[in-house]
Motif scaffolding. Sequence first.
Motif, PDB file in Angstrom:
ATOM      1  N   GLY A  98     -33.321 -42.662  65.786  1.00 46.86           N
ATOM      2  CA  GLY A  98     -33.206 -41.416  65.034  1.00 46.86           C
ATOM      3  C   GLY A  98     -34.571 -40.888  64.620  1.00 46.86           C
ATOM      4  N   VAL A  99     -34.627 -39.617  64.239  1.00 49.08           N
ATOM      5  CA  VAL A  99     -35.908 -38.975  63.960  1.00 49.08           C
ATOM      6  C   VAL A  99     -36.383 -39.177  62.527  1.00 49.08           C
ATOM      7  CG1 VAL A  99     -35.754 -37.236  65.744  1.00 49.08           C
ATOM      8  CG2 VAL A  99     -34.723 -36.785  63.516  1.00 49.08           C
ATOM      9  N   SER A 100     -35.596 -39.842  61.707  1.00 48.27           N
ATOM     10  CA  SER A 100     -36.084 -40.119  60.372  1.00 48.27           C
ATOM     11  C   SER A 100     -37.102 -41.247  60.449  1.00 48.27           C
ATOM     12  CB  SER A 100     -34.930 -40.502  59.448  1.00 48.27           C
ATOM     13  OG  SER A 100     -34.329 -41.695  59.901  1.00 48.27           O
ATOM     14  N   ALA A 106     -42.233 -43.174  62.790  1.00 50.30           N
ATOM     15  CA  ALA A 106     -41.336 -42.032  62.947  1.00 50.30           C
ATOM     16  C   ALA A 106     -41.087 -41.780  64.423  1.00 50.30           C
ATOM     17  CB  ALA A 106     -41.956 -40.806  62.301  1.00 50.30           C
ATOM     18  N   ASN A 107     -39.977 -41.192  64.694  1.00 51.70           N
ATOM     19  CA  ASN A 107     -39.612 -40.887  66.066  1.00 51.70           C
ATOM     20  C   ASN A 107     -39.614 -39.386  66.296  1.00 51.70           C
ATOM     21  OD1 ASN A 107     -38.876 -43.647  66.986  1.00 51.70           O
ATOM     22  ND2 ASN A 107     -37.437 -43.455  65.304  1.00 51.70           N
ATOM     23  N   VAL A 108     -40.084 -39.010  67.450  1.00 51.29           N
ATOM     24  CA  VAL A 108     -40.104 -37.596  67.808  1.00 51.29           C
ATOM     25  C   VAL A 108     -39.212 -37.406  69.016  1.00 51.29           C
ATOM     26  CG1 VAL A 108     -42.426 -37.352  66.906  1.00 51.29           C
ATOM     27  CG2 VAL A 108     -42.109 -37.828  69.323  1.00 51.29           C
TER      28      VAL A 108
ATOM     29  N   ASN B  30     -37.509 -35.459  55.203  1.00 50.40           N
ATOM     30  CA  ASN B  30     -38.035 -36.786  55.496  1.00 50.40           C
ATOM     31  C   ASN B  30     -39.391 -36.645  56.172  1.00 50.40           C
ATOM     32  OD1 ASN B  30     -38.473 -39.305  56.866  1.00 50.40           O
ATOM     33  ND2 ASN B  30     -36.346 -39.798  56.455  1.00 50.40           N
ATOM     34  N   GLN B  33     -42.184 -31.706  61.722  1.00 43.16           N
ATOM     35  CA  GLN B  33     -42.841 -31.825  63.023  1.00 43.16           C
ATOM     36  C   GLN B  33     -43.140 -30.436  63.570  1.00 43.16           C
ATOM     37  OE1 GLN B  33     -40.642 -34.500  65.620  1.00 43.16           O
ATOM     38  NE2 GLN B  33     -39.855 -35.680  63.887  1.00 43.16           N
ATOM     39  N   CYS B  92     -36.908 -32.701  59.500  1.00 41.60           N
ATOM     40  CA  CYS B  92     -35.933 -33.775  59.494  1.00 41.60           C
ATOM     41  C   CYS B  92     -35.451 -33.883  58.054  1.00 41.60           C
ATOM     42  CB  CYS B  92     -36.555 -35.079  59.962  1.00 41.60           C
ATOM     43  SG  CYS B  92     -35.424 -36.481  59.900  1.00 41.60           S
ATOM     44  N   GLU B  97     -30.298 -37.396  60.690  1.00 38.99           N
ATOM     45  CA  GLU B  97     -31.037 -37.797  61.878  1.00 38.99           C
ATOM     46  C   GLU B  97     -31.197 -36.639  62.841  1.00 38.99           C
ATOM     47  OE1 GLU B  97     -32.621 -40.444  62.451  1.00 38.99           O
ATOM     48  OE2 GLU B  97     -31.955 -41.714  60.808  1.00 38.99           O
TER      49      GLU B  97
END
Lengths: 120, 111
Positions: A98-100, A106-108, B30, B33, B92, B97
Amino acid sequence: NAGVMQNPRHLVRRRGQEARLRCSPMKGHSHVYWYRQLPEEGLKFMVYLQKENIIDESGMPKERFSAEFPKEGPSILRIQQVVRGDSAAYFCASSPAGVSISPTGANVLTFGAGSRLTVL
Amino acid sequence: SQQGEEDPQALSIQEGENATMNCSYKTSINNLQWYRQNSGRGLVHLILIRSNEREKHSGRLRVTLDTSKKSSSLLITASRAADTASYFCATCLMSSEKLVFGKGMKLTVNP
């Protein structure tokens, strides 16, 4: 690594037909997101899936639209009985989680090139 | 309405100048981007800033985040013609999510 693969890149359908858009996430990514982009507009979130599970479909129209991400094979966005208003670019994105923020970082999102649907 | 709104909606500058784009959002986040989209292509991730960070750099990019004002800015220094694209901020949300994108800002860098 081929990245996120979407096909077809262009799809033309007549009103009332069905459209199926496919998305193969990046290798190692198990999270898939679908977004819709109308001309000159931003991306609207549609659905978030993990393998065999729909996690968040709050952006999906209640009728005619469905999405799946089976254990094997690509994720599919299906639009039944298409109407002219469905004409748009549909983008798929994937991530390893997940992007959180996660403990490891952190994930993009990595996006595909999109599938452009035209309804005549 | 959109969670994130970029400002200005369009910007035209000369090569070598700096470009600043602003993004405002409504609810707690959170992380935030920034993505870039070339005409007819998919989005490419540029930079991410977490809610507990105030500033980040990556090459010619500098992003700031002010959570008290619920705003972020993206600065591209010494712009090039190849920077011509649409730029999107994406938030986010807390306990979520999913990334919510703004409408985007079109940057044109004239050679």
